[in-house]
Each structure stands twice: as C-alpha cells, then as structure tokens.
Design an enzyme around this catalytic site. Structure first.
Site, mmCIF file in Angstrom:
data_model
loop_
_atom_site.group_PDB
_atom_site.id
_atom_site.type_symbol
_atom_site.label_atom_id
_atom_site.label_comp_id
_atom_site.label_asym_id
_atom_site.label_seq_id
_atom_site.Cartn_x
_atom_site.Cartn_y
_atom_site.Cartn_z
ATOM 1 C CG HIS A 136 0.104 0.204 2.392
ATOM 2 N ND1 HIS A 136 0.575 -0.717 3.082
ATOM 3 C CD2 HIS A 136 0.241 1.290 3.104
ATOM 4 C CE1 HIS A 136 1.179 -0.426 4.149
ATOM 5 N NE2 HIS A 136 1.110 0.980 4.189
ATOM 6 C CG HIS A 176 7.851 4.796 0.542
ATOM 7 N ND1 HIS A 176 7.305 5.910 1.376
ATOM 8 C CD2 HIS A 176 7.765 3.767 1.461
ATOM 9 C CE1 HIS A 176 7.319 5.377 2.626
ATOM 10 N NE2 HIS A 176 7.522 4.289 2.682
#
Length: 169
Positions: A39, A120
């Site tokens: 995620h 990220h």
C-alpha cells in the site's frame, strides 16, 4: 487499535508490486512485505481507541478523494530502517491529497505522521543491502479513486492489514 490511512492498489497492480518485491528480495534479502499488505501510506494515525476508530471510519466514509494517477518508476531505500521501496515523482495531486487529509484529521483533533511525505510502497523491511543497478527498470501507473482506513494487527513476526472503511468515490 493501530491505524493508518492508505491508498490500496487494485489486485493486478498489487501482484505486479509483489513481483517487484520478489526481485528486490533476491538482491537485497531482508523481510518481504506480503502482497496483501502492499500500500501507500497517506497518514499514520498510531494507536487509537475503538470509539475513535469508529469516528474515523464514519469521517472517511463521508470523504471524497479526487481521482488521480501516480507513475512508479524508481527503486528507493531508507537506510536506517533498511526499507526498500518503489516510488516515483510525487505527483501534485497525490501530495495535495495527503496534505488535505492530514489537515482534515488535524481539524478533528487527530495527529498523524509523516510530516514530510515521501510517497512510496514498501517492499522489504530490514534489507541487508540497498537496491543496486542490477535491479530492472520498471514503470507502473497507479490510478486511484479512494483511500482506506486500515487496521494493523500484529501476527507472528509481522502484521495483517485490514481495511475498516473506504472513502466515497
């Protein structure tokens, strides 16, 4: 309850991220993040009482996230915790989304991290070496339309992430 707000990739893109995690693991070792946990964290909320989690779920369910797209095309590394990640240029829409959600959380009295946002997707933890030039080039476009309130539950030597609520589309 340990909570965070996140963008969760659709299944096909999550599998692709898992393939990149396998590639990184072959080069860097460490602890690979399971595909189901991949995620992008928008806001880490930390430990919250159950009642606060319910209020956050209600809040998020009534919040609309503007659709956006993010191109991931680079490997990254946070040296201190040994994190290997994939990411890309922080698109202005993505940064704006993160900042607006943080501001809304502050308005309802919830402190969140990170203050400095480096978009990220973590692939490895406790990596033994940073990603190097031998890792392949890649480019993946991620179209997102909603955010999730996610519960992080410790299991064994890792965590299980369970979405508790979604923003509206």
């Amino acid at each position: 309850m340990r909570l965070f707000l996140a963008l969760v990739p659709p299944p096909a893109l999550r599998r692709r991220f898992g393939e990149l995690a396998d590639t990184a693991y072959a080069h860097c070792s460490g602890k690979r993040v399971p595909d189901d946990n991949l995620h992008l964290t928008l806001a880490f909320l930390g430990e919250q009482p159950e009642r606060q989690a319910e209020e956050l779920a209600d809040w998020l369910s009534g919040t609309r996230v503007a659709p956006g797209q993010w191109r991931l095309d680079r490997w990254g590394h946070f040296a201190r915790p040994g994190i290997v990640w994939i990411g890309g240029e922080p698109e202005s829409d993505l940064v704006q989304l993160q900042q607006s959600l943080r501001a809304e959380l502050e308005d309802i009295g919830i402190a969140s991290q990170p203050r400095r946002f480096t978009p990220h997707v973590t692939l490895l933890r406790r990596a033994e070496q940073p990603p190097g030039p031998s890792l392949p080039d890649f480019a993946e476009d991620w179209s997102y339309t909603r955010a999730a309130l996610v519960l992080s539950e410790p299991i064994g030597q890792g965590s299980r992430y369970t979405p508790l609520a979604w923003s509206r589309v």
